[in-house]
Design an enzyme around this catalytic site. Structure first.
Site, PDB file in Angstrom:
ATOM      1  N   LYS A 196       5.824   8.268 -49.418  1.00 39.88           N
ATOM      2  CA  LYS A 196       4.784   8.402 -50.435  1.00 39.88           C
ATOM      3  C   LYS A 196       5.125   9.552 -51.380  1.00 39.88           C
ATOM      4  CE  LYS A 196      -0.276   8.866 -50.714  1.00 39.88           C
ATOM      5  NZ  LYS A 196      -1.510   9.016 -49.912  1.00 39.88           N
ATOM      6  N   GLU A 201     -14.037   1.618 -40.409  1.00 40.55           N
ATOM      7  CA  GLU A 201     -15.429   2.031 -40.558  1.00 40.55           C
ATOM      8  C   GLU A 201     -16.330   1.496 -39.447  1.00 40.55           C
ATOM      9  OE1 GLU A 201     -13.395   2.333 -44.446  1.00 40.55           O
ATOM     10  OE2 GLU A 201     -13.614   0.693 -42.983  1.00 40.55           O
ATOM     11  N   ARG A 259     -19.172  -2.092 -44.998  1.00 40.79           N
ATOM     12  CA  ARG A 259     -18.369  -2.810 -44.017  1.00 40.79           C
ATOM     13  C   ARG A 259     -18.905  -2.630 -42.594  1.00 40.79           C
ATOM     14  NH1 ARG A 259     -12.125  -1.781 -45.240  1.00 40.79           N
ATOM     15  NH2 ARG A 259     -12.031  -3.978 -44.754  1.00 40.79           N
TER      16      ARG A 259
END
Length: 616
Positions: free
Chosen positions: A253, A343, A371
């Protein structure tokens, strides 16, 4: 003749030209793309680190697969900038994430190459499973289906539901490209991260038997994700297998941009508009003297509260820093739990902590809290457990667009029995309401905070039955009651001044706690000709609907006008601009009120309720 600014990008405006480019030119093209991304994204703001890490991977994808005939689905679409560049949208990057400009995520309205308009994690494999089934049913087995998913997103339960199905269907040839950079927003944790690290170290021998092969998928890798030729070779092998296969691609990244590579916290996951392309300055594009954000104030207050209470713990789903938990994690690391992008697990794990006598604070983006609705309903509320949810980025969030606006939380979660929902109007009330929520023992609570800098404090003029009266027109009849939700209080006060110029008497009341509706609100409404609620969520099933129902239940005849966001997916743009377009700024609220009074069958001269007349 002047040297072209983008000599290689100019020669590959589409996939066909890209596939014709000699392989020895690809490293130079990758370097050019990185330079373009740094300059463009630092100017407009956006996701920088994730896209710098997938340059070679995306080049290989578009050289091996023919989009859009072959489906390429990106999980967490913030890694799609290079894909946009290679599919004819380079000229639009000067308006990236701005109103009417290029979306920061895949967008079906922008291009047929953007098949799925997603940014919520762990969904791509399920999309791919369905697409592969459709290819088989339609007699089109030659049309490939590719899902690109990061190692962080693979922590989500939905991804494993999809892998379970793909592994049991050898005739469903989905190519799962696992972009393994060791992090989502922050470094990935858990057993999966450890397993991927073993695969990276073990090479081919370790790859013969691993978690993916045990599920019935083939496995290729690990592959150097910054070697386009190596990635291309693996992708061509994967396609030829005609079997569900995981291509394990190892990337970095922030690759190729020194400031990102040196930033161990998040590898410059995202930058604000005006960030220095050289990496100098604040590193965030913000002014050092800027006021703190709501998130920062929450984080500091939570850390202070944790110092007072040993039973307080915190849970987040791979968003420790963005949701403000870093100060508490620094002071009490053993009491802060980052469960990864999961979540649903975060909420039920918090329920387990509450069952054992702790008070969990679950910090999550409002859009992602949707969610975990079932877990909030059945795992927390059904057991009346004291769990505090802090919904960051509630309401209009701005440039991230429809998938990130936190505009459905009150409408959906308002149906949860026993859940109290609060919306502080300023950071002083945020601190107070957080402490009130954490003191609850008989059920869950939710605090909504916006993505914005903390504004000036709004002090009450009076307090009636727990409701703050922010303004009341002196020596005026009680015409209009304005009830704003949270930070829209300032807009309501501006509207009150405008309405007073039309000889109307206005009261502005802030209940703090939106749900359940305080009995003080119907009582106040009964003293006015019109009650108006103002919220930065959807009107359907929102705060305004709850107030109107409470008035009906209390036999209050005063009509209730509900102002809020439209029943639509709001596009990306500046928060203030989008609120203005929705009529939720001061002038917009005033116009709606005047229109409601004028358009009433009995006109603006409607007689006041008896209770209001007797109070004058």
């Amino acid at each position: 003749m002047a040297t072209p600014v983008w000599p290689l990008l100019d020669t590959v405006p589409d996939e066909e030209r890209l596939r014709a480019l000699p392989p020895d030119r690809l490293p130079a093209l990758a370097a050019e793309i990185r330079r373009f991304l740094v300059e463009a994204v630092c100017a407009t703001g956006g996701h920088l680190g994730p896209n710098l890490g997938v340059v070679e991977l995306t080049l290989a994808l578009h050289r091996v697969f023919a989009s859009p005939r072959d489906a390429i689905v990106f999980d967490i679409g913030h890694q799609s900038y290079v894909h946009k560049l290679l599919t004819g949208r380079r000229a639009d990057f000067d308006r990236l994430r701005r109103r009417g400009g290029l979306s920061g995520y895949p967008s079906r309205a922008e291009s047929p190459h953007d098949l799925v308009e997603n940014s919520h994690a762990s969904t791509a494999l399920s999309y791919a499973d369905g697409l592969a089934k459709a290819r088989a049913l339609g007699g089109e087995p030659d049309r490939a289906v590719v899902a690109v998913i990061g190692d962080g997103a693979l922590t989500g339960g939905m991804a494993w539901e999809a892998l379970n199905n793909l592994g049991a269907a050898p005739d469903r040839p989905v190519v799962v490209v696992l972009n393994d950079n060791g992090r989502s927003y922050a470094p990935t944790g858990g057993a999966l991260a450890a397993h991927l690290a073993d695969l990276r170290r073990g090479g081919a021998a370790q790859a013969r038997r691993n978690l993916f092969t045990a599920l019935g998928l083939r496995y290729l890798g690990p592959v150097d994700g910054h070697d386009t030729a190596e990635v291309e070779s693996a992708l061509r092998r994967a396609r030829a297998l005609a079997h569900p296969v995981v291509v394990h691609v190892v990337t970095e990244k922030g690759r190729g941009y020194g400031p990102a590579e040196a930033d161990e916290a998040d590898r410059l996951h995202a930058v604000s508009a005006g960030h220095s392309a050289t990496g100098t300055g604040t590193g965030t594009g913000t002014v050092a003297a800027a006021p703190p954000s709501w998130t920062e104030v929450f984080g500091q207050e939570l850390a202070d509260l944790a110092a007072e209470r040993a039973d307080l713990v915190a849970v987040t789903a791979s968003m420790l820093r963005p949701t403000g938990l870093a100060p508490m994690a620094s002071r009490f690391p053993e009491r802060v739990f980052d469960v990864g992008i999961a979540e649903q697990h975060a909420v039920t794990s918090a329920a387990g902590l509450a069952l054992a006598g702790y008070h969990p604070v679950v910090a999550v983006y409002a859009t992602f809290l949707n969610r975990a609705f079932d877990q909030m309903l059945m795992d927390v509320a059904l057991h009346r457990l004291p769990v505090t949810f802090v919904a960051d980025r509630a309401g209009i969030t701005g440039p991230d667009g429809p998938s990130h606006h936190g505009m459905w939380d009150v409408s959906t979660l308002g149906a949860v029995p026993g859940l109290r929902i609060a919306a502080p109007r300023d950071t002083t009330r945020l601190r107070l309401l957080l402490r009130e929520a954490a003191a609850l023992r008989d059920g869950p609570a939710l605090l909504r905070i916006p993505r914005a800098a903390a504004g000036p404090q709004v002090d009450p003029a009076a307090r009636i039955d727990g409701t703050d009266i922010l303004h009341r027109s002196p020596r005026r009849p009680l015409d209009v009651l304005l009830v704003p939700a949270g930070p829209l209080a300032r807009a309501a006060l501006e509207a009150a001044r405008a309405l007073e110029s039309h000889a109307l008497g206005v009261t502005v009341a802030d209940p703090g706690w939106l749900l359940p509706v305080s009995p003080a609100l119907p009582a106040l409404a009964a003293r006015h000709r019109l009650a108006v609620t103002v919220e930065d969520g959807t009107r359907a099933g929102g705060f305004g609907c709850a107030v109107a129902l409470a008035c009906r239940d209390a036999a209050v005849a005063t009509p209730v006008l509900t102002l809020g966001l439209p029943p639509a997916f709001v596009p990306h743009g500046a928060r203030d601009t989008l609120l203005t377009e929705a009529g939720l700024d001061g002038p917009g609220i005033a116009r709606s009120v005047l229109r409601a009074l004028t358009d009433r069958p009995d006109g603006p001269g409607l007689a006041a309720p008896a209770t209001a007349r007797s109070a004058r």
